[in-house]
Design a protein around this motif. Structure first.
Motif, PDB file in Angstrom:
ATOM      1  N   VAL A  32      22.132  30.320 -25.689  1.00  0.00           N
ATOM      2  CA  VAL A  32      22.419  30.252 -24.259  1.00  0.00           C
ATOM      3  C   VAL A  32      21.838  28.978 -23.656  1.00  0.00           C
ATOM      4  CG1 VAL A  32      21.886  31.296 -22.027  1.00  0.00           C
ATOM      5  CG2 VAL A  32      22.679  32.733 -23.913  1.00  0.00           C
ATOM      6  N   ALA A  33      20.576  28.681 -23.984  1.00  0.00           N
ATOM      7  CA  ALA A  33      19.945  27.472 -23.439  1.00  0.00           C
ATOM      8  C   ALA A  33      20.669  26.215 -23.894  1.00  0.00           C
ATOM      9  CB  ALA A  33      18.476  27.424 -23.847  1.00  0.00           C
ATOM     10  N   ASP A  34      21.037  26.181 -25.178  1.00  0.00           N
ATOM     11  CA  ASP A  34      21.760  25.016 -25.697  1.00  0.00           C
ATOM     12  C   ASP A  34      23.140  24.893 -25.040  1.00  0.00           C
ATOM     13  OD1 ASP A  34      19.642  24.489 -27.379  1.00  0.00           O
ATOM     14  OD2 ASP A  34      20.577  25.384 -29.156  1.00  0.00           O
ATOM     15  N   GLY A  35      23.840  26.024 -24.916  1.00  0.00           N
ATOM     16  CA  GLY A  35      25.176  26.003 -24.354  1.00  0.00           C
ATOM     17  C   GLY A  35      25.194  25.600 -22.895  1.00  0.00           C
ATOM     18  N   LEU A  36      24.291  26.158 -22.092  1.00  0.00           N
ATOM     19  CA  LEU A  36      24.251  25.808 -20.677  1.00  0.00           C
ATOM     20  C   LEU A  36      23.765  24.372 -20.482  1.00  0.00           C
ATOM     21  CD1 LEU A  36      24.789  28.835 -20.393  1.00  0.00           C
ATOM     22  CD2 LEU A  36      23.266  28.846 -18.416  1.00  0.00           C
ATOM     23  N   SER A  37      22.930  23.907 -21.372  1.00  0.00           N
ATOM     24  CA  SER A  37      22.517  22.505 -21.319  1.00  0.00           C
ATOM     25  C   SER A  37      23.702  21.583 -21.604  1.00  0.00           C
ATOM     26  CB  SER A  37      21.399  22.241 -22.331  1.00  0.00           C
ATOM     27  OG  SER A  37      20.228  22.980 -22.013  1.00  0.00           O
TER      28      SER A  37
END
Length: 425
Positions: A138-143
Protein backbone atom coordinates in the motif's frame (compact mmCIF):
# COMPACT_ATOMS: atom_id res chain seq x y z
CA UNK A 1 3.71 36.00 -18.73
CA UNK A 2 2.43 34.94 -15.31
CA UNK A 3 -0.24 32.27 -15.46
CA UNK A 4 -3.65 33.39 -14.14
CA UNK A 5 -4.41 29.94 -12.68
CA UNK A 6 -2.57 30.39 -9.31
CA UNK A 7 -4.28 33.77 -8.95
CA UNK A 8 -7.64 32.17 -9.65
CA UNK A 9 -6.99 29.44 -7.04
CA UNK A 10 -5.92 32.05 -4.49
CA UNK A 11 -9.05 34.10 -5.12
CA UNK A 12 -11.21 30.99 -4.79
CA UNK A 13 -9.62 30.27 -1.40
CA UNK A 14 -10.36 33.83 -0.26
CA UNK A 15 -13.99 33.40 -1.27
CA UNK A 16 -14.50 30.51 1.21
CA UNK A 17 -12.11 31.61 3.95
CA UNK A 18 -14.82 33.27 6.05
CA UNK A 19 -16.86 30.05 6.24
CA UNK A 20 -16.18 28.59 9.70
CA UNK A 21 -19.01 26.07 9.70
CA UNK A 22 -18.35 22.42 10.41
CA UNK A 23 -15.83 20.91 12.81
CA UNK A 24 -12.69 18.79 12.84
CA UNK A 25 -13.03 15.02 13.28
CA UNK A 26 -13.33 14.90 17.08
CA UNK A 27 -13.55 11.11 17.34
CA UNK A 28 -9.84 10.87 16.50
CA UNK A 29 -7.86 12.97 19.03
CA UNK A 30 -4.97 13.75 16.67
CA UNK A 31 -7.38 15.01 14.02
CA UNK A 32 -9.47 16.95 16.52
CA UNK A 33 -6.38 19.05 17.31
CA UNK A 34 -5.75 19.94 13.64
CA UNK A 35 -5.58 23.62 12.73
CA UNK A 36 -9.12 24.28 11.44
CA UNK A 37 -8.00 27.33 9.47
CA UNK A 38 -5.69 25.45 7.12
CA UNK A 39 -6.80 25.95 3.54
CA UNK A 40 -5.30 24.88 0.21
CA UNK A 41 -6.10 24.02 -3.38
CA UNK A 42 -3.94 22.34 -6.01
CA UNK A 43 -4.37 21.27 -9.62
CA UNK A 44 -2.22 18.86 -11.63
CA UNK A 45 -2.61 18.67 -15.40
CA UNK A 46 -2.24 15.37 -17.22
CA UNK A 47 1.06 16.59 -18.67
CA UNK A 48 2.47 17.15 -15.19
CA UNK A 49 2.15 20.86 -14.42
CA UNK A 50 1.09 21.72 -10.85
CA UNK A 51 -0.70 24.91 -9.78
CA UNK A 52 -1.43 25.55 -6.11
CA UNK A 53 -2.42 28.16 -3.56
CA UNK A 54 -2.67 28.39 0.22
CA UNK A 55 -1.27 25.71 2.53
CA UNK A 56 -0.57 23.34 -0.35
CA UNK A 57 2.68 22.06 1.20
CA UNK A 58 1.16 21.33 4.64
CA UNK A 59 1.11 17.63 5.48
CA UNK A 60 -1.95 15.81 6.83
CA UNK A 61 -3.09 12.19 6.93
CA UNK A 62 -4.68 10.82 3.78
CA UNK A 63 -7.47 8.96 5.63
CA UNK A 64 -10.31 7.73 3.37
CA UNK A 65 -8.80 9.31 0.26
CA UNK A 66 -6.57 6.24 0.31
CA UNK A 67 -9.59 4.04 -0.48
CA UNK A 68 -9.86 4.47 -4.27
CA UNK A 69 -6.11 4.06 -4.70
CA UNK A 70 -5.98 0.88 -2.61
CA UNK A 71 -9.02 -0.36 -4.54
CA UNK A 72 -7.05 0.24 -7.75
CA UNK A 73 -4.06 -1.67 -6.34
CA UNK A 74 -6.28 -4.60 -5.32
CA UNK A 75 -7.81 -4.72 -8.81
CA UNK A 76 -4.32 -4.69 -10.32
CA UNK A 77 -3.00 -7.37 -7.95
CA UNK A 78 -5.95 -9.79 -7.77
CA UNK A 79 -8.11 -9.08 -10.80
CA UNK A 80 -11.64 -7.75 -11.15
CA UNK A 81 -13.52 -10.99 -10.41
CA UNK A 82 -11.61 -11.81 -7.22
CA UNK A 83 -12.18 -8.30 -5.87
CA UNK A 84 -15.87 -8.22 -6.79
CA UNK A 85 -16.34 -11.57 -5.06
CA UNK A 86 -15.42 -9.90 -1.77
CA UNK A 87 -16.77 -6.34 -2.20
CA UNK A 88 -19.66 -5.07 -4.32
CA UNK A 89 -19.83 -1.73 -6.18
CA UNK A 90 -23.31 -0.50 -5.22
CA UNK A 91 -23.88 2.87 -3.49
CA UNK A 92 -24.82 2.33 0.14
CA UNK A 93 -26.72 5.54 0.85
CA UNK A 94 -25.21 5.32 4.33
CA UNK A 95 -22.44 7.06 6.24
CA UNK A 96 -18.86 5.87 5.73
CA UNK A 97 -18.71 3.88 8.99
CA UNK A 98 -22.07 2.12 8.77
CA UNK A 99 -22.35 -1.66 8.60
CA UNK A 100 -23.50 -1.61 4.98
CA UNK A 101 -23.24 -5.23 3.88
CA UNK A 102 -25.34 -7.71 1.98
CA UNK A 103 -27.45 -9.56 4.57
CA UNK A 104 -26.92 -13.01 3.09
CA UNK A 105 -23.22 -12.88 2.20
CA UNK A 106 -21.77 -10.16 4.42
CA UNK A 107 -20.17 -8.62 1.35
CA UNK A 108 -19.65 -4.85 1.82
CA UNK A 109 -21.70 -2.77 -0.61
CA UNK A 110 -18.70 -0.89 -2.02
CA UNK A 111 -14.98 -0.28 -1.42
CA UNK A 112 -15.41 3.38 -0.40
CA UNK A 113 -17.13 2.68 2.94
CA UNK A 114 -15.02 1.47 5.85
CA UNK A 115 -16.21 -2.15 5.72
CA UNK A 116 -15.28 -2.38 2.05
CA UNK A 117 -11.99 -0.55 2.54
CA UNK A 118 -10.87 -2.94 5.28
CA UNK A 119 -11.61 -5.83 2.92
CA UNK A 120 -9.73 -4.06 0.12
CA UNK A 121 -6.63 -3.69 2.27
CA UNK A 122 -6.64 -7.48 2.72
CA UNK A 123 -6.63 -7.96 -1.07
CA UNK A 124 -3.55 -5.95 -2.02
CA UNK A 125 -0.41 -7.88 -2.87
CA UNK A 126 -0.27 -11.49 -4.04
CA UNK A 127 -2.32 -14.26 -2.39
CA UNK A 128 -0.63 -15.32 0.83
CA UNK A 129 1.01 -11.95 1.47
CA UNK A 130 1.75 -11.22 5.11
CA UNK A 131 0.16 -8.23 6.87
CA UNK A 132 3.53 -6.46 6.77
CA UNK A 133 3.86 -7.10 3.04
CA UNK A 134 0.40 -5.68 2.43
CA UNK A 135 1.21 -2.52 4.38
CA UNK A 136 4.40 -2.15 2.33
CA UNK A 137 2.49 -2.73 -0.92
CA UNK A 138 0.00 0.00 0.00
CA UNK A 139 2.76 2.46 0.93
CA UNK A 140 4.70 1.68 -2.24
CA UNK A 141 1.59 1.89 -4.42
CA UNK A 142 0.31 5.17 -3.01
CA UNK A 143 3.81 6.61 -3.24
CA UNK A 144 3.85 5.69 -6.94
CA UNK A 145 0.54 7.52 -7.38
CA UNK A 146 1.98 10.59 -5.59
CA UNK A 147 5.34 10.53 -7.34
CA UNK A 148 7.29 10.70 -4.08
CA UNK A 149 7.83 8.54 -1.01
CA UNK A 150 4.99 8.76 1.52
CA UNK A 151 5.42 7.99 5.22
CA UNK A 152 3.07 7.03 8.04
CA UNK A 153 2.25 9.56 10.76
CA UNK A 154 2.82 7.29 13.74
CA UNK A 155 0.99 9.60 16.16
CA UNK A 156 -2.13 9.58 14.00
CA UNK A 157 -1.91 5.81 13.56
CA UNK A 158 -1.72 5.24 17.32
CA UNK A 159 -4.51 7.73 17.98
CA UNK A 160 -6.83 6.13 15.45
CA UNK A 161 -6.05 2.59 16.53
CA UNK A 162 -6.81 3.36 20.17
CA UNK A 163 -10.29 4.54 19.18
CA UNK A 164 -11.04 2.14 16.28
CA UNK A 165 -13.84 0.29 18.06
CA UNK A 166 -16.31 0.56 15.22
CA UNK A 167 -13.75 -0.54 12.62
CA UNK A 168 -12.87 -3.50 14.83
CA UNK A 169 -16.55 -4.43 14.91
CA UNK A 170 -16.71 -4.18 11.13
CA UNK A 171 -13.61 -6.36 10.80
CA UNK A 172 -15.04 -8.97 13.15
CA UNK A 173 -18.18 -9.11 11.04
CA UNK A 174 -16.11 -9.44 7.85
CA UNK A 175 -14.13 -12.28 9.41
CA UNK A 176 -17.33 -14.04 10.47
CA UNK A 177 -18.52 -14.00 6.85
CA UNK A 178 -15.07 -15.08 5.53
CA UNK A 179 -14.70 -11.82 3.61
CA UNK A 180 -11.26 -11.41 5.21
CA UNK A 181 -8.95 -14.19 6.36
CA UNK A 182 -6.85 -12.14 8.80
CA UNK A 183 -7.30 -11.71 12.50
CA UNK A 184 -9.72 -8.73 12.62
CA UNK A 185 -7.39 -6.70 14.83
CA UNK A 186 -4.52 -7.22 12.38
CA UNK A 187 -6.76 -6.17 9.47
CA UNK A 188 -7.78 -2.96 11.24
CA UNK A 189 -4.18 -2.19 12.16
CA UNK A 190 -3.11 -2.44 8.50
CA UNK A 191 -6.02 -0.33 7.33
CA UNK A 192 -5.27 2.28 10.01
CA UNK A 193 -1.66 2.60 8.87
CA UNK A 194 -2.93 3.01 5.31
CA UNK A 195 -5.11 5.94 6.42
CA UNK A 196 -2.22 7.50 8.37
CA UNK A 197 0.04 8.10 5.37
CA UNK A 198 1.03 11.77 5.21
CA UNK A 199 0.25 13.77 2.06
CA UNK A 200 -0.05 17.38 0.94
CA UNK A 201 -2.69 18.97 -1.28
CA UNK A 202 -0.14 18.91 -4.10
CA UNK A 203 0.45 15.17 -3.54
CA UNK A 204 -3.28 14.54 -3.75
CA UNK A 205 -3.56 16.58 -6.94
CA UNK A 206 -0.84 14.42 -8.51
CA UNK A 207 -2.55 11.23 -7.30
CA UNK A 208 -5.86 12.38 -8.78
CA UNK A 209 -3.97 13.49 -11.88
CA UNK A 210 -2.64 9.94 -12.25
CA UNK A 211 -6.22 8.67 -12.37
CA UNK A 212 -7.12 11.44 -14.83
CA UNK A 213 -4.12 10.36 -16.94
CA UNK A 214 -5.23 6.73 -17.41
CA UNK A 215 -3.02 5.45 -14.59
CA UNK A 216 0.24 7.10 -15.68
CA UNK A 217 1.81 9.45 -13.14
CA UNK A 218 1.99 12.88 -14.84
CA UNK A 219 5.23 13.79 -13.04
CA UNK A 220 7.25 10.60 -13.34
CA UNK A 221 5.72 9.31 -16.57
CA UNK A 222 5.54 5.83 -15.00
CA UNK A 223 2.42 3.65 -15.28
CA UNK A 224 0.96 2.83 -11.87
CA UNK A 225 -2.17 0.87 -12.86
CA UNK A 226 -3.85 0.07 -16.17
CA UNK A 227 -6.44 2.19 -17.94
CA UNK A 228 -9.04 -0.52 -17.30
CA UNK A 229 -8.38 -0.34 -13.56
CA UNK A 230 -8.67 3.46 -13.69
CA UNK A 231 -12.05 3.26 -15.44
CA UNK A 232 -13.38 0.94 -12.74
CA UNK A 233 -11.95 3.08 -9.95
CA UNK A 234 -13.33 6.36 -11.29
CA UNK A 235 -16.74 4.75 -11.81
CA UNK A 236 -16.93 3.67 -8.18
CA UNK A 237 -15.65 7.07 -7.03
CA UNK A 238 -18.42 8.74 -9.01
CA UNK A 239 -21.19 6.64 -7.48
CA UNK A 240 -19.86 5.94 -3.99
CA UNK A 241 -16.94 8.26 -3.22
CA UNK A 242 -18.93 10.87 -1.29
CA UNK A 243 -20.91 8.33 0.78
CA UNK A 244 -24.52 9.31 1.54
CA UNK A 245 -23.93 12.62 -0.24
CA UNK A 246 -22.77 10.98 -3.50
CA UNK A 247 -25.93 11.69 -5.47
CA UNK A 248 -26.02 15.36 -4.48
CA UNK A 249 -22.30 15.64 -5.28
CA UNK A 250 -22.60 14.15 -8.75
CA UNK A 251 -25.54 16.33 -9.71
CA UNK A 252 -24.01 19.57 -8.40
CA UNK A 253 -20.29 19.01 -8.95
CA UNK A 254 -20.13 16.08 -11.35
CA UNK A 255 -16.53 14.96 -10.85
CA UNK A 256 -15.43 11.49 -9.56
CA UNK A 257 -14.25 12.35 -6.07
CA UNK A 258 -13.16 11.12 -2.66
CA UNK A 259 -12.99 12.84 0.70
CA UNK A 260 -11.03 12.18 3.89
CA UNK A 261 -11.83 13.13 7.50
CA UNK A 262 -8.52 15.00 7.87
CA UNK A 263 -10.01 17.56 5.46
CA UNK A 264 -8.63 16.46 2.11
CA UNK A 265 -10.80 16.18 -0.99
CA UNK A 266 -9.85 15.04 -4.49
CA UNK A 267 -11.49 15.05 -7.88
CA UNK A 268 -10.25 13.43 -11.08
CA UNK A 269 -11.41 14.88 -14.38
CA UNK A 270 -10.55 12.21 -16.98
CA UNK A 271 -8.14 13.38 -19.62
CA UNK A 272 -7.76 16.83 -18.10
CA UNK A 273 -6.58 17.23 -14.51
CA UNK A 274 -6.51 16.10 -10.91
CA UNK A 275 -7.71 18.59 -8.31
CA UNK A 276 -7.32 18.60 -4.54
CA UNK A 277 -8.39 20.83 -1.67
CA UNK A 278 -7.56 20.81 2.04
CA UNK A 279 -9.63 22.29 4.86
CA UNK A 280 -10.17 20.32 8.11
CA UNK A 281 -13.69 21.41 9.08
CA UNK A 282 -16.19 18.70 8.08
CA UNK A 283 -19.91 18.62 7.33
CA UNK A 284 -22.35 15.98 8.59
CA UNK A 285 -21.27 13.58 5.82
CA UNK A 286 -17.62 13.77 6.89
CA UNK A 287 -16.65 15.90 3.88
CA UNK A 288 -14.67 19.15 4.03
CA UNK A 289 -17.13 22.07 4.12
CA UNK A 290 -14.90 24.54 2.32
CA UNK A 291 -13.56 21.82 0.04
CA UNK A 292 -17.06 21.01 -1.20
CA UNK A 293 -17.73 24.72 -1.74
CA UNK A 294 -14.49 25.10 -3.67
CA UNK A 295 -15.28 22.18 -5.97
CA UNK A 296 -18.77 23.54 -6.55
CA UNK A 297 -17.20 26.81 -7.65
CA UNK A 298 -14.60 25.07 -9.81
CA UNK A 299 -17.36 23.21 -11.64
CA UNK A 300 -19.30 26.40 -12.27
CA UNK A 301 -16.25 28.42 -13.36
CA UNK A 302 -14.39 25.81 -15.38
CA UNK A 303 -17.11 23.55 -16.79
CA UNK A 304 -15.74 20.49 -15.01
CA UNK A 305 -18.98 18.47 -14.73
CA UNK A 306 -18.41 15.18 -16.57
CA UNK A 307 -21.98 15.28 -17.90
CA UNK A 308 -21.52 18.75 -19.36
CA UNK A 309 -21.42 17.86 -23.04
CA UNK A 310 -19.15 20.19 -25.06
CA UNK A 311 -20.45 21.90 -28.18
CA UNK A 312 -20.35 19.81 -31.32
CA UNK A 313 -16.80 19.87 -32.62
CA UNK A 314 -15.93 20.59 -36.25
CA UNK A 315 -16.37 17.62 -38.52
CA UNK A 316 -13.71 14.96 -38.24
CA UNK A 317 -13.43 15.18 -42.03
CA UNK A 318 -11.51 18.36 -42.68
CA UNK A 319 -11.46 18.05 -46.47
CA UNK A 320 -11.80 15.67 -49.38
CA UNK A 321 -9.81 16.38 -52.54
CA UNK A 322 -8.66 14.70 -55.70
CA UNK A 323 -4.95 15.31 -56.35
CA UNK A 324 -2.59 14.35 -59.16
CA UNK A 325 -3.30 13.48 -62.76
CA UNK A 326 -3.94 10.40 -64.83
CA UNK A 327 -3.04 7.15 -63.17
CA UNK A 328 -1.45 9.14 -60.32
CA UNK A 329 -4.79 10.58 -59.23
CA UNK A 330 -5.59 10.01 -55.58
CA UNK A 331 -8.60 10.72 -53.40
CA UNK A 332 -7.20 12.40 -50.27
CA UNK A 333 -9.50 12.45 -47.21
CA UNK A 334 -8.00 14.62 -44.44
CA UNK A 335 -9.14 13.98 -40.85
CA UNK A 336 -8.82 16.17 -37.75
CA UNK A 337 -9.26 16.12 -33.98
CA UNK A 338 -9.49 13.15 -31.62
CA UNK A 339 -10.88 9.94 -33.09
CA UNK A 340 -13.31 8.00 -30.94
CA UNK A 341 -16.37 5.97 -31.95
CA UNK A 342 -18.54 8.84 -33.21
CA UNK A 343 -15.73 10.36 -35.27
CA UNK A 344 -14.68 6.99 -36.70
CA UNK A 345 -18.28 6.24 -37.64
CA UNK A 346 -18.37 9.48 -39.62
CA UNK A 347 -15.18 8.43 -41.48
CA UNK A 348 -16.61 5.01 -42.33
CA UNK A 349 -19.87 6.63 -43.48
CA UNK A 350 -17.97 9.01 -45.75
CA UNK A 351 -16.53 6.10 -47.72
CA UNK A 352 -19.87 4.28 -47.71
CA UNK A 353 -21.92 7.23 -48.99
CA UNK A 354 -19.26 8.61 -51.35
CA UNK A 355 -17.22 5.69 -52.71
CA UNK A 356 -13.87 6.91 -54.12
CA UNK A 357 -13.71 6.92 -57.92
CA UNK A 358 -9.90 6.90 -58.00
CA UNK A 359 -7.85 3.73 -57.73
CA UNK A 360 -5.62 5.30 -55.10
CA UNK A 361 -7.13 6.44 -51.77
CA UNK A 362 -5.25 8.22 -48.99
CA UNK A 363 -6.36 9.04 -45.45
CA UNK A 364 -4.42 11.91 -43.86
CA UNK A 365 -3.93 11.80 -40.08
CA UNK A 366 -1.68 14.88 -39.96
CA UNK A 367 -4.24 16.86 -37.93
CA UNK A 368 -5.39 13.95 -35.76
CA UNK A 369 -4.25 14.13 -32.13
CA UNK A 370 -5.26 10.71 -30.84
CA UNK A 371 -7.07 7.53 -31.90
CA UNK A 372 -8.68 5.32 -29.26
CA UNK A 373 -8.95 1.53 -29.54
CA UNK A 374 -12.45 1.48 -31.01
CA UNK A 375 -11.68 4.16 -33.60
CA UNK A 376 -8.48 2.33 -34.52
CA UNK A 377 -10.37 -0.86 -35.29
CA UNK A 378 -13.01 1.00 -37.30
CA UNK A 379 -10.52 2.98 -39.41
CA UNK A 380 -8.43 -0.12 -40.15
CA UNK A 381 -11.57 -2.04 -41.07
CA UNK A 382 -12.42 0.77 -43.51
CA UNK A 383 -8.90 0.41 -44.95
CA UNK A 384 -9.39 -3.36 -45.27
CA UNK A 385 -12.70 -2.97 -47.08
CA UNK A 386 -11.33 -0.31 -49.42
CA UNK A 387 -8.53 -2.76 -50.24
CA UNK A 388 -11.02 -5.54 -50.92
CA UNK A 389 -12.88 -3.16 -53.23
CA UNK A 390 -9.69 -2.90 -55.30
CA UNK A 391 -8.25 0.37 -54.00
CA UNK A 392 -4.61 1.06 -53.25
CA UNK A 393 -4.77 2.61 -49.76
CA UNK A 394 -2.31 4.95 -48.05
CA UNK A 395 -2.13 6.47 -44.56
CA UNK A 396 -0.45 9.86 -44.29
CA UNK A 397 0.72 9.64 -40.66
CA UNK A 398 3.89 11.67 -39.92
CA UNK A 399 3.31 11.63 -36.13
CA UNK A 400 2.47 7.90 -35.90
CA UNK A 401 -0.88 8.43 -34.20
CA UNK A 402 -1.84 5.03 -35.65
CA UNK A 403 1.32 2.94 -35.21
CA UNK A 404 1.70 -0.55 -36.68
CA UNK A 405 -1.52 -0.46 -38.73
CA UNK A 406 -2.69 -3.95 -39.62
CA UNK A 407 -5.95 -3.94 -41.60
CA UNK A 408 -6.39 -7.68 -41.21
CA UNK A 409 -7.19 -10.39 -43.73
CA UNK A 410 -7.21 -9.05 -47.28
CA UNK A 411 -6.26 -5.54 -46.26
CA UNK A 412 -3.24 -3.63 -47.52
CA UNK A 413 -1.99 -0.20 -46.53
CA UNK A 414 1.16 1.83 -47.04
CA UNK A 415 2.17 4.46 -44.46
CA UNK A 416 3.72 7.73 -45.66
CA UNK A 417 5.07 10.70 -43.77
CA UNK A 418 4.92 13.37 -46.51
CA UNK A 419 2.29 14.42 -48.99
CA UNK A 420 5.06 14.71 -51.58
CA UNK A 421 5.71 10.99 -51.22
CA UNK A 422 2.11 10.34 -52.16
CA UNK A 423 2.11 12.61 -55.18
CA UNK A 424 5.57 11.71 -56.37
CA UNK A 425 5.40 7.96 -55.89
Amino acid sequence: MRSPIPDYLAEALRSVQADHSGATADYIPELAHADPDRLAAALCTVDGHIYSAGDAAAEFSIQSISKPFVYALALADRGFDAVLEKVNVEPSGNAFNEMSVEPDTGRPLNPMINAGAIAMHSLVGPPGATPEQRVDRVADGLSAFAGRRLHVDEAVSRSEMSHAYRNRALANMLRAYDIIADDPLVAVAGYTRQCSLLVTAEDLAVMAGTLANRGVNPLTGRPVVSAAVVRQTLSVMATCGMYDGAGDWMTRVGVPAKSGVAGGLIGALPGQAGIATFSPRLDRHGNSVRGVNLFTRFTADMGMHVMEVPPHAPSVIRSRRVLGEGDREVTLVSLQGDLRFAAAERVVREFQEHPPQQHRVAISLRRVFSVDAVARRMVLEAVRRLSLDGHEVYLLDPDEVLPDPDPGTGGRVRVLTRLADLLGG
